[in-house]
Motif scaffolding. Structure first.
Motif, short mmCIF file in Angstrom:
data_model
loop_
_atom_site.label_atom_id
_atom_site.label_comp_id
_atom_site.label_asym_id
_atom_site.label_seq_id
_atom_site.Cartn_x
_atom_site.Cartn_y
_atom_site.Cartn_z
N PRO A 298 0.81 -1.22 0.00
CA PRO A 298 0.00 0.00 0.00
C PRO A 298 0.84 1.27 0.00
O PRO A 298 0.35 2.34 -0.36
CB PRO A 298 -0.83 -0.12 1.29
N ARG A 299 2.11 1.16 0.35
CA ARG A 299 3.01 2.31 0.31
C ARG A 299 3.47 2.63 -1.11
O ARG A 299 4.03 3.71 -1.35
CB ARG A 299 4.23 2.04 1.20
N LYS A 302 2.45 5.80 -2.80
CA LYS A 302 2.91 6.99 -2.08
C LYS A 302 4.39 7.23 -2.29
O LYS A 302 4.87 8.35 -2.09
CB LYS A 302 2.62 6.84 -0.58
N GLN A 504 0.98 6.92 7.35
CA GLN A 504 -0.44 7.23 7.36
C GLN A 504 -0.73 8.52 8.13
O GLN A 504 -1.58 9.32 7.72
CB GLN A 504 -1.22 6.05 7.97
N ASP A 521 -1.67 11.29 -4.48
CA ASP A 521 -0.65 10.46 -3.84
C ASP A 521 -0.30 10.96 -2.43
O ASP A 521 0.40 10.27 -1.69
CB ASP A 521 0.62 10.44 -4.69
N MET A 525 -3.52 6.10 2.85
CA MET A 525 -3.67 4.77 2.29
C MET A 525 -5.00 4.17 2.76
O MET A 525 -5.59 4.61 3.75
CB MET A 525 -2.52 3.87 2.73
N SER A 526 -5.44 3.16 2.08
CA SER A 526 -6.63 2.42 2.51
C SER A 526 -6.29 1.58 3.74
O SER A 526 -5.33 0.80 3.73
CB SER A 526 -7.11 1.52 1.38
#
Length: 664
Positions: A298-299, A302, A504, A521, A525-526
């Motif tokens: 998930p990073r 970003k 986060q 971006d 994150m989810s």
């Protein structure tokens, strides 16, 4: 080494009125400043800032060596791709000694005179941070006499520098524990990093001791895992105890030495100021296929930048629709097909088409021409052919490569890491909460983003000085070395979670500050994606399956733009696989196919220490020109081309090995 002791004093006068914090102010007599009159609460924040600056260049260049980034700049490419090195190597050295080290004795002495023990302690912390960084990069240098005013200081070996830095941290811990004199200014008046929180400063000292003791992992007579764990336990125990340097985008003031923005994150000033840097394939693969899992971290969105693609404009020339093109990684450690065809430093930055733009490419190779035509068809671009020539129309609004060389036409897949600050964008209308990169004023006016940037290296990113996630990974490694896989696994998972949580929190802060209006971006994150990742095959789920490579590769991702990745890779001999029975810790990392540094890296195999980049040569324009006699008196090989592959003191298993390298 030139003696530039009072340069920062002049800067205090110039910058005081436009600084990012109200206490970044001039001294009590701005019209007649002198070294005695600079208040400790005015000197400290500038030392903190300029340490971020010197750390930024060290982090960036070492990240090129460690394969985090590809660069097509002269210095960066020589470290990331060809391994031919850059002969100047001045900036880390110069920024440390001129902008930071030259002020430490004065800070300490003034604070001592006023009973400001906590400011004395900070001087010691910066002494340790900076000289250890210099040891990591250059090996030997002036230390005992370095900031004494001696014009041609003697050199000290790495062992003396290391021991001196550790002693400074011990003294700092003691000084932070003292109650200041009643008349002394509180640390909170001058502290950009921790707002005067003594607990965080003390934890920083202990955390640095853990980091530095880990450097001794090759030394059976000095490495002590229990001591490392002792200091980890007294370092940061949560993200709330991290020490970070803040980055801002609220000033156009630039640095007197190199002309870079003053208030921005130091990593931005080097890794994302210009259009030269991109994510490497090695780094990208860890974010999309850790442990061969096929799981996307998930990073990833970003850290890996994106640019607008398939842009459609309305009648007034504004973007009304688009898709995001997430960057590919530059494959310089693998097959390197693109670089072998075009050249090591050949990846080109994009332009913006203000109107339909035709470019004709002459492609004599039939296979290349067919592949090129197929790519245009897939992209939906109009084109015509005539013999070997292919003419492509880039519609108005396109982000494209303005070159007739067909090899470069596809370089838009490699989105550069660039961000913008109000001091660097060249676009007066671009506000403080828009840090995306636009290749031109017309692109900005249209709203065509050419890079969303990367989490760690935006102007408004926090510069990570010492973090809880680093402590967790150090703890995991120390337990793994002790054979306690259960404790190592617990610390490993805690480190991954801590880094996700730290990111986060910052992303949430950015969202609340309005940055996500132009840059998705920078949004959080989810939560579901984070939970799924932690439970996936990308993360080791049982202690029995954990390897040292698992620990270090997750640490690599978490540390990112940090010199600690290069330090760690040296401790494990990169991908040689000959350290402590741990196997290959950095699989797939090797000399690149464009390697050209045979005179610098003279080792014949991966197991030979001199196969790998181990240090920088000293700056030619400083020590090698002005202080050569003292350089050679300690290290007779300091000017040899293969100094680049000579291990520094902590990178040697024994003192005999180290001192053997210094002799002819």
């Amino acid at each position: 080494m030139k003696n530039s002791k009072y340069i920062l004093l002049a800067l205090l006068v110039v910058l005081g009125a436009t600084s990012c914090k109200k206490f970044l102010d001039v001294n009590n007599d701005p019209n007649n400043p002198n070294n005695e009159s600079v208040l400790v609460e005015n000197r400290l924040p500038w030392i903190e800032h300029f340490y971020q600056y010197t750390s930024g260049v060290s982090n960036f260049r070492s990240s090129c060596i460690a394969g985090v980034y590809y660069s097509n700049s002269a210095a960066g490419n020589a470290l990331s791709t060809t391994w031919t090195t850059h002969t100047g190597n001045t900036t880390p050295y110069q920024t440390w000694f001129v902008e930071v080290a030259s002020n430490l004795n004065d800070l300490y002495k003034t604070a001592q005179k006023n009973g400001a023990y906590h400011y004395m302690a900070t001087a010691n912390v910066f002494h340790a941070l900076g000289f250890m960084q210099m040891l990591d990069i250059y090996g030997e240098m002036p230390y005992t006499q370095a900031i004494s005013g001696i014009a041609s200081p003697a050199f000290d070996d790495g062992k003396a520098i290391y021991k001196g830095c550790m002693a400074k941290l011990d003294e700092a811990i003691a000084l932070f524990g003292k109650t200041q004199e009643a008349t002394a200014v509180p640390l909170s008046k001058g502290d950009l990093w921790n707002n005067g929180d003594l607990n965080k400063w003390i934890k920083l000292c202990y955390g640095l001791k853990a980091r530095y003791m880990l450097k001794l992992s090759k030394k059976s007579d000095l490495y002590n895992g229990d001591s490392v764990l002792y200091y980890v336990a007294r370092g940061p125990q949560s993200n709330a105890e991290n020490t970070i340097g803040p980055g801002y985008n609220n000033s156009t003031v630039t640095d007197y030495l190199l002309g870079d923005p003053v208030v921005t994150n130091g990593n931005f000033d080097y890794a994302a100021y210009g259009s030269n840097q991109r994510i490497s394939q090695y780094h990208y693969n860890l974010l999309t296929n850790m442990r061969g899992s096929g799981v996307t971290d998930p990073r990833m969105t970003k850290i890996v930048p994106a640019a607008m693609s398939n842009i459609q404009l309305d009648g007034s020339g504004k973007v009304i629709s688009y898709t995001w093109n997430r960057s590919a990684g530059v494959d310089m450690h693998g097959a390197a097909t693109r670089l072998l065809k075009g050249g090591a430093a050949s990846i080109v930055a994009p332009s913006y088409a203000t109107a339909n733009t035709n470019i004709t490419y002459a492609i004599s190779d039939a296979t290349d021409r067919a592949n090129f035509i197929a790519a245009q068809t897939t992209a939906g671009r109009p084109f015509t052919t005539s013999g070997n020539n292919v003419t492509v129309t880039y519609r108005a609004g396109s982000i494209y490569i303005n070159s007739t060389n067909y090899l470069y036409a596809g370089d838009t897949v490699y989105v550069n890491l660039r961000s913008s600050s109000i001091a660097t964008s060249g676009i007066p209308a671009q506000g403080q909460t828009d840090v995306s990169w636009y290749p031109s004023v017309p692109a900005f006016t249209a709203g065509a983003v050419a890079s969303t940037g990367s989490f760690q290296i935006r102007p408004v990113s926090d510069q990570e000085i010492l973090t809880y996630h680093e402590m967790c990974f150090i703890k995991a490694e120390a337990y793994m070395r002790k054979g306690d896989a259960g404790s190592a696994h617990t610390a490993y998972k805690a480190g991954i979670q801590a880094h996700l949580d730290m990111m986060q929190a910052k992303l949430t802060q950015w969202q609340g500050s309005g940055y996500t209006a132009t840059n998705p971006d920078m949004a959080p994150m989810s939560g579901t994606a984070i939970t799924a990742y932690m439970a996936s095959n990308a993360v080791v789920q049982t202690a029995g399956a954990l390897t040292m490579a698992d620990i270090m590769l997750q640490k690599y991702v978490a540390m990112g733009c940090s010199i600690e990745n290069w330090n760690d890779m040296r401790r494990f001999n990169f991908s040689a696989g000959n350290i402590g029975g741990f196997g290959v810790v950095y699989p797939g990392f090797d000399r690149t196919p464009l390697f050209a540094g045979t005179a610098l890296y003279t080792g014949g195999s991966k197991a030979d220490p001199r196969y790998w980049p181990r240090r920088f040569m000293l700056p030619t324009t400083l020590e090698l020109n002005y202080n050569l006699a003292n350089v050679l008196a300690l290290n007779a090989n300091a000017t040899a081309p293969n100094i680049w592959s000579m291990p520094v003191w902590w990178d040697c298993a024994t003192d005999d090995e180290y001192y053997g390298y210094l002799k002819k």
